[in-house]
Scaffold this motif. Structure first.
Motif, PDB file in Angstrom:
ATOM      1  N   GLY A   1      -0.244  20.588  -6.763  1.00 27.64           N
ATOM      2  CA  GLY A   1       0.945  20.465  -6.054  1.00 27.64           C
ATOM      3  C   GLY A   1       2.118  21.278  -6.664  1.00 27.64           C
ATOM      4  N   ILE A   2       2.811  22.223  -5.854  1.00 29.73           N
ATOM      5  CA  ILE A   2       4.066  22.965  -6.143  1.00 29.73           C
ATOM      6  C   ILE A   2       4.972  22.433  -5.229  1.00 29.73           C
ATOM      7  CG2 ILE A   2       4.642  25.095  -6.466  1.00 29.73           C
ATOM      8  CD1 ILE A   2       1.938  26.252  -6.053  1.00 29.73           C
ATOM      9  N   GLY A   3       6.343  22.102  -6.076  1.00 32.89           N
ATOM     10  CA  GLY A   3       7.447  21.836  -5.290  1.00 32.89           C
ATOM     11  C   GLY A   3       8.740  21.981  -5.962  1.00 32.89           C
ATOM     12  N   ASP A   4       9.755  21.974  -5.557  1.00 33.89           N
ATOM     13  CA  ASP A   4      11.268  22.187  -5.989  1.00 33.89           C
ATOM     14  C   ASP A   4      12.285  21.147  -5.662  1.00 33.89           C
ATOM     15  OD1 ASP A   4      12.145  22.651  -3.417  1.00 33.89           O
ATOM     16  OD2 ASP A   4      11.677  24.773  -3.782  1.00 33.89           O
TER      17      ASP A   4
ATOM     18  N   ASN B   1      10.408  15.842  -2.947  1.00 29.61           N
ATOM     19  CA  ASN B   1       9.885  15.299  -1.638  1.00 29.61           C
ATOM     20  C   ASN B   1       8.779  15.948  -1.205  1.00 29.61           C
ATOM     21  OD1 ASN B   1      11.394  17.454  -1.020  1.00 29.61           O
ATOM     22  ND2 ASN B   1      12.385  16.745   0.794  1.00 29.61           N
ATOM     23  N   GLU B   2       8.164  16.770  -2.107  1.00 32.55           N
ATOM     24  CA  GLU B   2       6.818  17.358  -1.611  1.00 32.55           C
ATOM     25  C   GLU B   2       5.565  16.551  -2.057  1.00 32.55           C
ATOM     26  OE1 GLU B   2      10.307  20.242  -2.829  1.00 32.55           O
ATOM     27  OE2 GLU B   2       9.117  19.181  -3.724  1.00 32.55           O
ATOM     28  N   ILE B   3       4.506  16.913  -1.369  1.00 31.65           N
ATOM     29  CA  ILE B   3       3.203  16.526  -1.903  1.00 31.65           C
ATOM     30  C   ILE B   3       3.043  16.688  -3.399  1.00 31.65           C
ATOM     31  CG2 ILE B   3       0.778  16.671  -1.593  1.00 31.65           C
ATOM     32  CD1 ILE B   3       1.125  17.469   1.346  1.00 31.65           C
ATOM     33  N   GLY B   4       2.694  15.930  -4.044  1.00 32.52           N
ATOM     34  CA  GLY B   4       2.461  16.204  -5.575  1.00 32.52           C
ATOM     35  C   GLY B   4       3.482  15.651  -6.339  1.00 32.52           C
ATOM     36  N   MET B   5       4.616  15.270  -5.854  1.00 29.25           N
ATOM     37  CA  MET B   5       5.811  14.785  -6.648  1.00 29.25           C
ATOM     38  C   MET B   5       5.672  13.297  -6.747  1.00 29.25           C
ATOM     39  SD  MET B   5       8.013  17.000  -7.550  1.00 29.25           S
ATOM     40  CE  MET B   5       8.393  18.719  -7.169  1.00 29.25           C
TER      41      MET B   5
ATOM     42  N   ALA C   1      -2.425  24.730 -14.773  1.00 30.32           N
ATOM     43  CA  ALA C   1      -2.800  24.808 -13.527  1.00 30.32           C
ATOM     44  C   ALA C   1      -4.027  25.924 -13.043  1.00 30.32           C
ATOM     45  CB  ALA C   1      -1.712  25.092 -12.376  1.00 30.32           C
ATOM     46  N   ALA C   2      -3.501  27.258 -13.700  1.00 27.06           N
ATOM     47  CA  ALA C   2      -4.436  28.274 -13.714  1.00 27.06           C
ATOM     48  C   ALA C   2      -5.757  28.065 -14.222  1.00 27.06           C
ATOM     49  CB  ALA C   2      -3.977  29.456 -14.267  1.00 27.06           C
ATOM     50  N   ARG C   3      -6.096  27.329 -15.406  1.00 23.97           N
ATOM     51  CA  ARG C   3      -7.021  27.021 -15.862  1.00 23.97           C
ATOM     52  C   ARG C   3      -8.066  25.963 -15.289  1.00 23.97           C
ATOM     53  NH1 ARG C   3      -8.195  28.516 -20.979  1.00 23.97           N
ATOM     54  NH2 ARG C   3      -6.721  29.698 -22.197  1.00 23.97           N
ATOM     55  N   PHE C   4      -7.453  24.985 -14.478  1.00 24.35           N
ATOM     56  CA  PHE C   4      -7.805  24.049 -13.367  1.00 24.35           C
ATOM     57  C   PHE C   4      -8.367  24.980 -12.364  1.00 24.35           C
ATOM     58  CE2 PHE C   4      -7.514  20.762 -10.099  1.00 24.35           C
ATOM     59  CZ  PHE C   4      -8.139  19.883 -10.783  1.00 24.35           C
ATOM     60  N   ILE C   5      -7.700  25.903 -11.805  1.00 28.10           N
ATOM     61  CA  ILE C   5      -8.382  26.656 -10.808  1.00 28.10           C
ATOM     62  C   ILE C   5      -9.819  27.203 -11.178  1.00 28.10           C
ATOM     63  CG2 ILE C   5      -8.083  28.745  -9.233  1.00 28.10           C
ATOM     64  CD1 ILE C   5      -4.901  28.100  -9.378  1.00 28.10           C
ATOM     65  N   LEU C   6      -9.672  27.738 -12.348  1.00 29.78           N
ATOM     66  CA  LEU C   6     -10.879  28.548 -12.869  1.00 29.78           C
ATOM     67  C   LEU C   6     -12.095  27.457 -13.002  1.00 29.78           C
ATOM     68  CD1 LEU C   6      -9.417  31.261 -15.411  1.00 29.78           C
ATOM     69  CD2 LEU C   6     -10.034  31.543 -12.827  1.00 29.78           C
TER      70      LEU C   6
ATOM     71  N   LYS D   1      -2.709  18.173 -10.475  1.00 34.72           N
ATOM     72  CA  LYS D   1      -1.772  19.019 -11.511  1.00 34.72           C
ATOM     73  C   LYS D   1      -0.645  19.414 -10.673  1.00 34.72           C
ATOM     74  CE  LYS D   1      -4.639  19.885 -15.168  1.00 34.72           C
ATOM     75  NZ  LYS D   1      -4.507  19.327 -16.288  1.00 34.72           N
ATOM     76  N   LEU D   2       0.559  19.127 -11.434  1.00 36.03           N
ATOM     77  CA  LEU D   2       1.824  19.460 -10.656  1.00 36.03           C
ATOM     78  C   LEU D   2       2.515  20.424 -11.288  1.00 36.03           C
ATOM     79  CD1 LEU D   2       4.183  18.381  -8.695  1.00 36.03           C
ATOM     80  CD2 LEU D   2       5.070  16.764 -10.404  1.00 36.03           C
ATOM     81  N   VAL D   3       2.882  21.359 -10.409  1.00 33.24           N
ATOM     82  CA  VAL D   3       3.937  22.465 -10.787  1.00 33.24           C
ATOM     83  C   VAL D   3       5.139  22.537 -10.185  1.00 33.24           C
ATOM     84  CG1 VAL D   3       4.014  25.090 -10.590  1.00 33.24           C
ATOM     85  CG2 VAL D   3       1.797  24.041 -11.236  1.00 33.24           C
ATOM     86  N   ILE D   4       6.273  22.416 -11.087  1.00 31.80           N
ATOM     87  CA  ILE D   4       7.683  22.583 -10.693  1.00 31.80           C
ATOM     88  C   ILE D   4       8.388  23.802 -10.728  1.00 31.80           C
ATOM     89  CG2 ILE D   4       7.870  19.784 -10.611  1.00 31.80           C
ATOM     90  CD1 ILE D   4       9.557  20.529 -13.264  1.00 31.80           C
ATOM     91  N   ALA D   5       9.252  24.127  -9.801  1.00 33.78           N
ATOM     92  CA  ALA D   5       9.758  25.336 -10.017  1.00 33.78           C
ATOM     93  C   ALA D   5      11.353  25.342  -8.970  1.00 33.78           C
ATOM     94  CB  ALA D   5       9.104  26.499  -9.445  1.00 33.78           C
ATOM     95  N   SER D   6      12.277  26.211  -9.471  1.00 38.96           N
ATOM     96  CA  SER D   6      13.546  26.026  -8.830  1.00 38.96           C
ATOM     97  C   SER D   6      13.275  26.487  -7.170  1.00 38.96           C
ATOM     98  CB  SER D   6      14.420  27.040  -9.295  1.00 38.96           C
ATOM     99  OG  SER D   6      14.754  26.846 -10.568  1.00 38.96           O
ATOM    100  N   VAL D   7      12.350  27.354  -7.106  1.00 31.41           N
ATOM    101  CA  VAL D   7      11.769  27.740  -5.785  1.00 31.41           C
ATOM    102  C   VAL D   7      10.312  27.484  -5.763  1.00 31.41           C
ATOM    103  CG1 VAL D   7      11.888  29.427  -3.844  1.00 31.41           C
ATOM    104  CG2 VAL D   7      13.902  29.268  -5.358  1.00 31.41           C
ATOM    105  N   SER D   8       9.740  27.055  -4.568  1.00 33.32           N
ATOM    106  CA  SER D   8       8.150  26.738  -4.688  1.00 33.32           C
ATOM    107  C   SER D   8       7.668  28.145  -4.813  1.00 33.32           C
ATOM    108  CB  SER D   8       7.870  25.866  -3.451  1.00 33.32           C
ATOM    109  OG  SER D   8       8.537  24.536  -3.586  1.00 33.32           O
TER     110      SER D   8
END
Length: 289
Positions: free
Chosen positions: A174-177, A180-184, A33-38, A208-215
């Motif tokens: 998209g970042i979600g935990d 039910n979030e955008i990206g999932m 995701a970081a490389r995608f941003i750059l 690019k999707l990023v998942i975490a215990s807390v967004s």
């Protein structure tokens, strides 16, 4: 415990079962995701759009997860010389005009029907011409074009249809935990197979999707990877995050788990919540040495 990578940190203390999706993503999805941003922000006169804001039905207020991560991402991108706009609906606009973010940087997306929302999204994309869209902890449209919270309750009346920005743009994160979030929508089939995750997940997809215990932790994970790539510390301090959470709670934000107006994020109090940033900061020191 020694954390070997960013994903280990941001998926720790998982209370919802989101880590069950880890095997379906790249092992280093934060770095991707970081490389995608750059890659997508090489032209600095093209802004980035960040959206957040999740309505908590029993409190009739937005939650504390999302805005801190959105602001942290925006401020980091500003440091890299990039222009940032924030998009949310009327429930969360007051949570984003903080930490010196001007009102003209925050765009309120109206609560209206699908056709008008789609037209508004296309107009906004045409006007801003963003190089990249990032969403963090923003409810996404599920089957039947509804917005459902983790309890499966319909919050469509209180959620602007910001999904249409993402369905009409080719570069999105998209970042979600919770599922039910955008990206999932990227993992909708897999989400339905997990016992603790929604039976009706979001169907809105991202690049690019990023998942975490807390967004918020997912946003900090991206910033840790980005810091390593640009050789500049872009990870916010624990003190900064505490101040931001205290400020948005004063403005009406609530803990997303309890619905209570207190300084907590997804059931983690300030001390417990600070664990992730502490670990990511330690990990960053190892990565850059």
């Amino acid at each position: 415990m020694n954390y070997l990578n960013i994903e280990d940190v941001i998926l720790s203390h998982d209370r919802r079962g989101i880590s069950s999706l880890r095997s379906y993503l790249s092992p280093a999805y934060c770095n991707e995701a970081a490389r995608f941003i750059l890659d997508k922000t090489g032209t600095k006169n093209m802004p980035i759009v960040i959206t957040t804001g999740f309505f908590i039905l029993k409190a009739k207020s937005p939650e504390t997860d999302g805005p801190p991560g959105a602001v942290a991402l925006g401020k980091a991108l500003n440091k890299l010389g990039l222009d940032v706009f924030y998009v949310t609906d009327r429930y969360a606009t007051m949570l984003l005009t903080i930490d010196d973010i001007n009102y003209d940087r925050v765009i309120e997306f109206p609560l209206t029907d699908h056709k008008k929302s789609q037209d508004l999204a296309r107009h906004l994309l045409s006007e801003l011409k963003p190089s990249l869209l990032i969403t963090i902890e923003r409810c996404g449209l599920s089957n039947g074009q509804r917005y459902l919270n983790m309890a499966g309750k319909d919050i469509s009346r209180n959620t602007a249809k910001i999904d249409y920005l993402f369905s009409d743009h080719e570069a999105t994160i998209g970042i979600g935990d919770g599922g039910n979030e955008i990206g999932m929508g990227n993992l909708a089939t897999q989400i339905k197979e997990q016992d603790k995750l929604p039976d009706e997940p979001s169907l809105t997809q991202v690049t690019k999707l990023v998942i975490a215990s807390v967004s918020n932790w997912g946003a900090y994970g991206i910033l840790t990877a980005l810091s390593q790539l640009v050789n500049q510390n872009l990870v916010p301090s624990v003190e900064w995050e505490k101040e931001i959470i205290e400020e948005i709670v004063m403005r009406g934000a609530v803990d997303g788990v309890t619905g209570e107006r207190k300084c907590a994020v997804d059931g983690f109090n300030l001390e417990q919540n600070a664990w992730a940033l502490t670990q990511l900061t330690l990990l960053l020191r190892k990565l850059v040495t």
